[in-house]
Design a protein around this motif. Structure first.
Motif, PDB file in Angstrom:
ATOM      1  N   VAL A 154      78.634  36.655  58.809  1.00  0.00           N
ATOM      2  CA  VAL A 154      79.453  37.209  59.894  1.00  0.00           C
ATOM      3  C   VAL A 154      80.694  37.882  59.314  1.00  0.00           C
ATOM      4  CG1 VAL A 154      80.904  36.628  61.869  1.00  0.00           C
ATOM      5  CG2 VAL A 154      78.644  35.567  61.630  1.00  0.00           C
ATOM      6  N   VAL A 155      81.408  37.136  58.462  1.00  0.00           N
ATOM      7  CA  VAL A 155      82.641  37.669  57.877  1.00  0.00           C
ATOM      8  C   VAL A 155      82.345  38.917  57.056  1.00  0.00           C
ATOM      9  CG1 VAL A 155      84.474  37.209  56.207  1.00  0.00           C
ATOM     10  CG2 VAL A 155      83.825  35.453  57.873  1.00  0.00           C
ATOM     11  N   THR A 156      81.289  38.863  56.231  1.00  0.00           N
ATOM     12  CA  THR A 156      80.969  39.975  55.349  1.00  0.00           C
ATOM     13  C   THR A 156      80.640  41.246  56.121  1.00  0.00           C
ATOM     14  OG1 THR A 156      80.201  38.557  53.580  1.00  0.00           O
ATOM     15  CG2 THR A 156      79.325  40.791  53.619  1.00  0.00           C
ATOM     16  N   VAL A 157      79.783  41.107  57.132  1.00  0.00           N
ATOM     17  CA  VAL A 157      79.372  42.298  57.881  1.00  0.00           C
ATOM     18  C   VAL A 157      80.587  42.932  58.566  1.00  0.00           C
ATOM     19  CG1 VAL A 157      78.075  43.104  59.878  1.00  0.00           C
ATOM     20  CG2 VAL A 157      76.999  41.596  58.216  1.00  0.00           C
ATOM     21  N   TRP A 158      81.396  42.101  59.213  1.00  0.00           N
ATOM     22  CA  TRP A 158      82.587  42.645  59.870  1.00  0.00           C
ATOM     23  C   TRP A 158      83.568  43.234  58.859  1.00  0.00           C
ATOM     24  CZ3 TRP A 158      83.285  43.992  64.692  1.00  0.00           C
ATOM     25  CH2 TRP A 158      82.529  43.374  65.703  1.00  0.00           C
ATOM     26  N   ALA A 159      83.876  42.436  57.837  1.00  0.00           N
ATOM     27  CA  ALA A 159      84.922  42.859  56.891  1.00  0.00           C
ATOM     28  C   ALA A 159      84.520  44.124  56.153  1.00  0.00           C
ATOM     29  CB  ALA A 159      85.220  41.737  55.904  1.00  0.00           C
ATOM     30  N   SER A 160      83.275  44.181  55.647  1.00  0.00           N
ATOM     31  CA  SER A 160      82.910  45.348  54.842  1.00  0.00           C
ATOM     32  C   SER A 160      82.776  46.587  55.727  1.00  0.00           C
ATOM     33  CB  SER A 160      81.618  45.098  54.062  1.00  0.00           C
ATOM     34  OG  SER A 160      80.601  44.687  54.936  1.00  0.00           O
ATOM     35  N   PHE A 171      98.361  35.046  54.253  1.00  0.00           N
ATOM     36  CA  PHE A 171      97.698  35.164  55.554  1.00  0.00           C
ATOM     37  C   PHE A 171      97.679  33.832  56.289  1.00  0.00           C
ATOM     38  CE2 PHE A 171      96.255  39.272  54.004  1.00  0.00           C
ATOM     39  CZ  PHE A 171      96.370  40.029  55.165  1.00  0.00           C
ATOM     40  N   LEU A 172      97.593  32.740  55.534  1.00  0.00           N
ATOM     41  CA  LEU A 172      97.643  31.415  56.167  1.00  0.00           C
ATOM     42  C   LEU A 172      98.983  31.218  56.879  1.00  0.00           C
ATOM     43  CD1 LEU A 172      96.382  28.574  56.503  1.00  0.00           C
ATOM     44  CD2 LEU A 172      97.508  27.929  54.372  1.00  0.00           C
ATOM     45  N   ILE A 173     100.078  31.490  56.151  1.00  0.00           N
ATOM     46  CA  ILE A 173     101.411  31.318  56.744  1.00  0.00           C
ATOM     47  C   ILE A 173     101.607  32.288  57.904  1.00  0.00           C
ATOM     48  CG2 ILE A 173     103.896  31.493  56.311  1.00  0.00           C
ATOM     49  CD1 ILE A 173     103.387  30.721  53.428  1.00  0.00           C
ATOM     50  N   GLY A 207      90.701  31.250  63.186  1.00  0.00           N
ATOM     51  CA  GLY A 207      89.345  31.676  63.529  1.00  0.00           C
ATOM     52  C   GLY A 207      88.861  32.760  62.586  1.00  0.00           C
ATOM     53  N   TYR A 208      87.801  33.458  63.017  1.00  0.00           N
ATOM     54  CA  TYR A 208      87.223  34.502  62.185  1.00  0.00           C
ATOM     55  C   TYR A 208      88.190  35.657  61.941  1.00  0.00           C
ATOM     56  CZ  TYR A 208      82.533  32.529  62.300  1.00  0.00           C
ATOM     57  OH  TYR A 208      81.457  31.732  62.119  1.00  0.00           O
ATOM     58  N   ALA A 209      89.039  35.947  62.957  1.00  0.00           N
ATOM     59  CA  ALA A 209      89.878  37.139  62.871  1.00  0.00           C
ATOM     60  C   ALA A 209      90.719  37.141  61.592  1.00  0.00           C
ATOM     61  CB  ALA A 209      90.774  37.249  64.099  1.00  0.00           C
ATOM     62  N   VAL A 210      91.353  35.987  61.290  1.00  0.00           N
ATOM     63  CA  VAL A 210      92.197  35.907  60.101  1.00  0.00           C
ATOM     64  C   VAL A 210      91.368  36.112  58.834  1.00  0.00           C
ATOM     65  CG1 VAL A 210      93.940  34.550  58.923  1.00  0.00           C
ATOM     66  CG2 VAL A 210      93.520  34.169  61.346  1.00  0.00           C
ATOM     67  N   VAL A 211      90.212  35.445  58.790  1.00  0.00           N
ATOM     68  CA  VAL A 211      89.370  35.543  57.593  1.00  0.00           C
ATOM     69  C   VAL A 211      88.928  36.989  57.387  1.00  0.00           C
ATOM     70  CG1 VAL A 211      87.351  34.614  56.408  1.00  0.00           C
ATOM     71  CG2 VAL A 211      88.556  33.223  58.104  1.00  0.00           C
ATOM     72  N   VAL A 212      88.470  37.612  58.476  1.00  0.00           N
ATOM     73  CA  VAL A 212      87.978  38.990  58.370  1.00  0.00           C
ATOM     74  C   VAL A 212      89.114  39.926  57.941  1.00  0.00           C
ATOM     75  CG1 VAL A 212      87.104  40.960  59.692  1.00  0.00           C
ATOM     76  CG2 VAL A 212      86.079  38.707  59.990  1.00  0.00           C
ATOM     77  N   PHE A 213      90.273  39.776  58.577  1.00  0.00           N
ATOM     78  CA  PHE A 213      91.402  40.642  58.236  1.00  0.00           C
ATOM     79  C   PHE A 213      91.778  40.477  56.764  1.00  0.00           C
ATOM     80  CE2 PHE A 213      96.032  41.938  59.110  1.00  0.00           C
ATOM     81  CZ  PHE A 213      95.705  43.268  58.984  1.00  0.00           C
ATOM     82  N   CYS A 214      91.837  39.230  56.312  1.00  0.00           N
ATOM     83  CA  CYS A 214      92.170  38.941  54.913  1.00  0.00           C
ATOM     84  C   CYS A 214      91.147  39.595  53.977  1.00  0.00           C
ATOM     85  CB  CYS A 214      92.210  37.423  54.720  1.00  0.00           C
ATOM     86  SG  CYS A 214      92.596  36.925  53.058  1.00  0.00           S
ATOM     87  N   THR A 224      88.723  32.323  46.509  1.00  0.00           N
ATOM     88  CA  THR A 224      90.058  31.717  46.478  1.00  0.00           C
ATOM     89  C   THR A 224      90.841  31.939  47.772  1.00  0.00           C
ATOM     90  OG1 THR A 224      90.037  32.222  44.121  1.00  0.00           O
ATOM     91  CG2 THR A 224      92.093  31.441  45.055  1.00  0.00           C
ATOM     92  N   ALA A 225      90.914  33.187  48.208  1.00  0.00           N
ATOM     93  CA  ALA A 225      91.665  33.458  49.441  1.00  0.00           C
ATOM     94  C   ALA A 225      90.982  32.799  50.631  1.00  0.00           C
ATOM     95  CB  ALA A 225      91.796  34.965  49.661  1.00  0.00           C
ATOM     96  N   SER A 226      89.640  32.802  50.622  1.00  0.00           N
ATOM     97  CA  SER A 226      88.894  32.188  51.724  1.00  0.00           C
ATOM     98  C   SER A 226      89.220  30.708  51.843  1.00  0.00           C
ATOM     99  CB  SER A 226      87.392  32.356  51.518  1.00  0.00           C
ATOM    100  OG  SER A 226      87.086  33.703  51.333  1.00  0.00           O
ATOM    101  N   LEU A 227      89.385  30.050  50.678  1.00  0.00           N
ATOM    102  CA  LEU A 227      89.705  28.630  50.687  1.00  0.00           C
ATOM    103  C   LEU A 227      90.980  28.372  51.496  1.00  0.00           C
ATOM    104  CD1 LEU A 227      88.804  25.924  49.447  1.00  0.00           C
ATOM    105  CD2 LEU A 227      90.352  26.376  47.550  1.00  0.00           C
ATOM    106  N   PHE A 228      91.918  29.307  51.425  1.00  0.00           N
ATOM    107  CA  PHE A 228      93.183  29.147  52.141  1.00  0.00           C
ATOM    108  C   PHE A 228      93.035  29.471  53.629  1.00  0.00           C
ATOM    109  CE2 PHE A 228      94.747  29.179  47.866  1.00  0.00           C
ATOM    110  CZ  PHE A 228      95.929  28.472  47.891  1.00  0.00           C
ATOM    111  N   VAL A 229      92.302  30.511  53.946  1.00  0.00           N
ATOM    112  CA  VAL A 229      92.330  30.987  55.335  1.00  0.00           C
ATOM    113  C   VAL A 229      91.186  30.478  56.211  1.00  0.00           C
ATOM    114  CG1 VAL A 229      93.679  33.070  54.911  1.00  0.00           C
ATOM    115  CG2 VAL A 229      91.196  33.139  54.678  1.00  0.00           C
ATOM    116  N   THR A 230      90.148  29.890  55.605  1.00  0.00           N
ATOM    117  CA  THR A 230      89.068  29.396  56.463  1.00  0.00           C
ATOM    118  C   THR A 230      89.383  27.993  56.948  1.00  0.00           C
ATOM    119  OG1 THR A 230      87.877  28.605  54.529  1.00  0.00           O
ATOM    120  CG2 THR A 230      87.216  30.747  55.428  1.00  0.00           C
ATOM    121  N   ALA A 231      88.838  27.665  58.114  1.00  0.00           N
ATOM    122  CA  ALA A 231      88.895  26.287  58.616  1.00  0.00           C
ATOM    123  C   ALA A 231      87.494  25.717  58.499  1.00  0.00           C
ATOM    124  CB  ALA A 231      89.363  26.292  60.072  1.00  0.00           C
TER     125      ALA A 231
END
Lengths: 272, 283, 375
Positions: free
Chosen positions: A73-79, A123-125, A135-142, A209-216
């Protein structure tokens, strides 16, 4: 060309060195593959018995299934978003003059050197401060921000190599700018766009690495799920998953090489 | 006549992303200047205490270790990657070239976790190397690779190598082969030709490769975390621990800021040192 | 075919006979001035060539007509209407590019149909006109090919067809022959001129090749340094260059040192050694007698004569080079401004064999040379 014994020896030493380095590159892949088919739960070499049960376990493991789905989901949206944003910006970068051009370009390319943990923490802060749920929005934006430099570069290079007289010719034939864009510029840029998207998708799917911070828990992507698994368990189902991962990526790479010419994409063709 | 018909629609999304990234970085900067309130996720008032804490020997050592590991990794990657890049560019056989390319590039897209996990299986006490060595009777006790700087650097070299090879190959591929032929026609042997012609001309690629390798290693998290196992720490590990174990986000943020400053300093120094090479890029 | 020609005639007769008019057009790029108040009128159906060395502003003038950028001063009119602020795609022009710019992702037919499609012309009509224009450029049967499957000459014809099929008000050609080899170039030039005459399409042609300019054009505008130096028929440009630049840029020229010797109604007389040469009076108007002048004479207008013939000046043969159709004779001469004079003779004159070192006389007919004061 005639070659002396000395030159032959030199060539042999060179080939040996390259083989050893290739061995170093391939070693972990080979070892992980052996481990994946090993029947025993404890790592041991050489394996006494072979089995596919770790593959079955990996596929059945719920966190991996969720991670795979979330990652997709994240990959398709983000890319896809990154491709659109990056392609449009690369076009403006190549063709237009506007205020803060250098500044915007510099900032958008900066994730190439900013450590991913810094971007992730940022992005977490930020999400916490503006009251976004994780949610997904932060992960995708990041992810968009992280893969954008690669898309911009890839499309920009294609644009640079595009002879502008095609577009002038279309305009002289009576096509307004939007039509020139859709019928001439876009089709001619297609290889660059496809390779840019592929590049972005692979990077996003693998981003850790970034995903580790921003994903729940609810949005964790496959690399994060794998990381958590490695920290808690030592059985080879992770090896089995790695093998699937490696095969999948290698297939994509071979595909990209055959259809797009990886050498061209990476700019490493010999000049003559 | 409007010469820039799509300016607004084409730049607006990019500007949005820029604003987002700047806001995220500003958030880090802002947090780094706030006091830590134990037990609360909300930071306290403005303070410079976080940055003075960075000077404590415990944290200063992590900084030094990080730079040392990045440096070591970049140099090792350069020496291991150069022959491979050379082979990749100079191989005439198209199939061999494709195979080399796929082997080199695939790890680039594999992600840190898979590769680090693979190295755990290779380097672990029950891992591949120790099993083989013990089965052959060469050693009795397993050699300790895990939780050592050596183990971390080996894995990091593997992680960084593809990007180094790609950068070096890009540099090497743009060298005109006629220079080499000219040197050979003038009587220079292969080693001399390489040292006096090819190597100097490939220096821009070397600088680009080392710079990128340094930045990538600096950003690495999974490798030092899993292979270093708490014994070998880099800034990334410290940031994660502070954030997710002690919820001290202000201090984590100040580490990020200091780390970023350090990256910028190192990259600037590398770039300045490489400035005399700029005229080599011209052709 | 008739369709194409008819639509041309229709627009031509409605205008005031001037298809494209540049009026004091100025264009700057940053600090550099590419065009300085250039004025030029191209007549309807005319083949006008902009000739000059690179950087003279000829391509800039063409691009201004195409609307790729706007002028900084002055006015451009097409068919009487001011187009300064009209974007390229509404100018009804046809343009051929140096590299042809055929869309690589479209077939020959799709390339040609592009302009018709943009104009919302129905498919049936479109197909008919594509077929018609393909026949005109002698490429019938090539409709389905992709541009990369065509030879250079064929690509050029497709580019021409694509520009012509929309019945443009003016056809703009940007050095279209520069990518072709010499033999092909000559035949393509003849073909282009035939088609242009048949359709009576107003044409502006940019080139740095003076041979091309002289052989193709109705009129030539010689440009340098952002200005038009001379505007005239090819013959006027070649026989009566108006200044030293045009005289030396167009065609080969020998330069002889002389002095203004007198006026004689329509002619001036220039003394070259002991000889007297009659030249057009205009370039020397107002020049004092005995002023040093440079005499420009074409190699084929220098004639070998008896050394003692009246109004002949002498020289010594340095080399004779057989060129097939003609013979080049290199002659050392005291009056030459460069080191040797070139005499080009064809037919009966070329039969004589001259030994190296032979003393010869040369004469120049009335109005066969032009003279300018030494700068």
């Amino acid at each position: 060309m005639p070659r002396s014994t000395y030159q032959r020896l030199l060539g042999f030493v060179g080939k040996l060195a390259v083989l050893l380095i290739l061995g170093f590159l391939v070693l972990p892949v080979a070892v992980v593959t052996i481990a994946a088919f090993n029947d025993r739960a404890i790592l041991s070499f050489p394996p006494q018995a072979w089995s596919l049960r770790w593959f079955a376990k990996a596929i059945a493991y719920q966190d991996f299934r969720d991670g795979f789905r979330n990652g997709l989901v994240v990959t398709v949206w983000a890319s896809t978003i990154a491709l659109m944003v990056g392609a449009m910006f690369a076009y403006a970068l190549d063709r237009y003059r506007f205020r803060f051009k250098k500044g915007i370009e510099g900032i958008l390319l900066s994730p190439l050197v900013i450590p991913h943990f810094t971007v992730g923490l940022g992005f977490l802060i930020l999400a916490a401060q503006v009251g976004w749920t994780r949610g997904y929005a932060v992960v995708v934006f990041c992810h968009v921000v992280l893969v954008l430099p690669f898309v911009i570069r890839s499309v920009y290079v294609s644009l640079r190599n595009l002879d502008q007289s095609y577009e002038l010719a279309a305009a002289s034939l009576g096509a307004p700018p939007s039509r020139v864009l859709l019928t001439v510029t876009l089709p001619l840029l297609l290889p660059g766009l496809v390779s840019g998207w592929l590049f972005a998708a692979i990077l996003s799917f693998n981003e850790f690495t970034a995903s580790l911070f921003v994903t729940a828990q609810r949005t964790q992507t496959l690399p994060v799920a794998m990381y958590n698994y490695v920290r808690e368990y030592a059985d080879p189902s992770m090896a089995a998953l790695s093998v699937m991962y490696i095969v999948g990526t290698a297939v994509l790479i071979v595909f990209a090489n055959a259809f797009l010419g990886l050498g061209k994409v990476l700019n490493i063709e010999q000049s003559r | 006549m409007n010469a820039q018909p799509f300016l607004r629609p084409f730049t607006a999304p990019a500007v949005l992303c820029t604003v987002g990234l700047v806001a995220a970085m500003a958030a880090v900067l802002q947090f780094s200047l706030r006091a830590y309130v134990p037990g609360s996720l909300e930071p306290g008032g403005f303070t410079l205490a976080n940055f003075s804490d960075l000077l404590k020997p415990l944290y200063a050592k992590v900084f030094l270790d990080t730079v040392w590991i990045c440096f070591l990794t970049a140099i090792c990657t350069l020496f291991v990657g150069y022959p491979l890049a050379f082979a990749l560019v100079r191989t005439q056989n198209a199939i061999l070239k494709s195979i080399l390319l796929v082997i080199v590039v695939t790890p680039l897209f594999l992600g840190e976790v898979v590769r680090t996990y693979s190295w755990i299986i290779v380097l672990g006490n029950n891992g591949f190397i120790n099993s083989v060595l013990m089965n052959l009777g060469i050693v009795r006790q397993p050699i300790q690779f895990m939780f050592t700087t050596f183990g971390v650097v080996v894995a990091l070299v593997h992680v960084t190598m593809p990007v180094m090879v790609v950068m070096l190959a890009a540099g090497l591929s743009h060298i005109d082969r006629d220079y080499q032929k000219a040197a050979e026609s003038l009587g220079a042997g292969p080693v001399r030709t390489f040292l006096t012609i090819t190597l100097p001309l490939s220096m821009p690629g070397v600088v680009a490769g080392v710079t990128t390798a340094f930045a990538w290693t600096f950003s690495a998290f999974a490798t030092p975390q899993l292979i270093g196992g708490g014994k070998v720490n880099m800034i990334s590990n410290l940031v994660y621990q502070l954030g997710f174990a002690s919820f001290n986000f202000p201090f984590a943020a100040s580490l990020c800021v200091a780390g970023l400053a350090l990256t910028i300093v190192v990259l600037t120094v590398l770039r300045l040192a490489a400035r005399p090479l700029d005229d080599l890029k011209a052709h | 075919m008739n369709n194409l020609a008819d639509s041309r005639n229709g627009t031509a007769s409605s205008g005031d006979d001037i298809a494209v008019r540049f009026d004091a057009v100025t264009k700057r790029f940053g600090d550099a001035t590419a065009l300085r108040e250039v004025s030029l009128s191209v007549r309807s159906g005319e083949f006008m060539t902009l000739l000059g060395p690179s950087g003279c502003g000829k391509t800039t003038l063409l691009n201004l007509a195409a609307g790729f950028f706007s002028p900084d001063g002055g006015e451009i009119r097409i068919d009487g209407a001011r187009v300064n602020d009209v974007p390229t795609y509404r100018r009804e022009i046809g343009m051929m590019f140096q590299n042809y710019a055929l869309f690589p992702h479209m077939s020959v037919a799709e390339n040609i149909a592009y302009g018709l499609k943009v104009r919302h012309i129905a498919k049936k009509e479109r197909d008919r006109r594509v077929e018609e224009v393909l026949a005109l450029v002698r490429l019938a049967g090539m409709a389905g090919r992709k541009p990369r499957q065509l030879s250079g000459g064929q690509q050029q014809r497709v580019a021409l067809a694509r520009a012509l099929v929309i019945s443009p008000k003016v056809l703009l050609l940007d050095e279209p022959f520069s990518a072709l080899d010499k033999n092909l170039r000559a035949s393509m030039q003849v073909e282009l001129r035939e088609i242009q005459r048949k359709l009576k399409v107003t044409t502006i042609f940019v080139t740095h090749d003076q041979g091309e300019a002289l052989s193709l054009s109705d009129r030539v505008a010689v440009m340098s340094d952002g200005r038009i130096r001379q505007l005239g028929t090819p013959e006027e440009i070649y026989r009566r260059p108006c200044d030293r630049f045009v005289a030396s840029f167009v065609g080969d020229a020998n330069v002889l040192r002389g002095r203004l010797d007198g006026f004689d109604g329509a002619h001036s007389t220039v003394a070259v050694g002991t000889a007297r040469v009659k030249v057009p009076e205009a370039p020397l108007r107002g020049v004092a007698l005995s002023t040093p002048v440079d005499l420009f004479v074409r190699p084929e207008q220098l004639k070998i004569a008896e050394i003692c013939a009246p109004s002949a000046f002498g020289g010594r043969v340095a080399a004779q080079v057989y060129q097939g159709g003609h013979v080049d004779l290199y002659i050392e001469c005291a009056q030459s401004a460069s080191d040797r004079l070139l005499v080009r003779s064809a037919g009966q004159d070329a039969m004589t064999r001259w030994p190296v070192g032979a003393e010869v006389g040369m004469i120049i007919g009335i109005d066969d040379a032009v003279a300018f004061p030494v700068p």
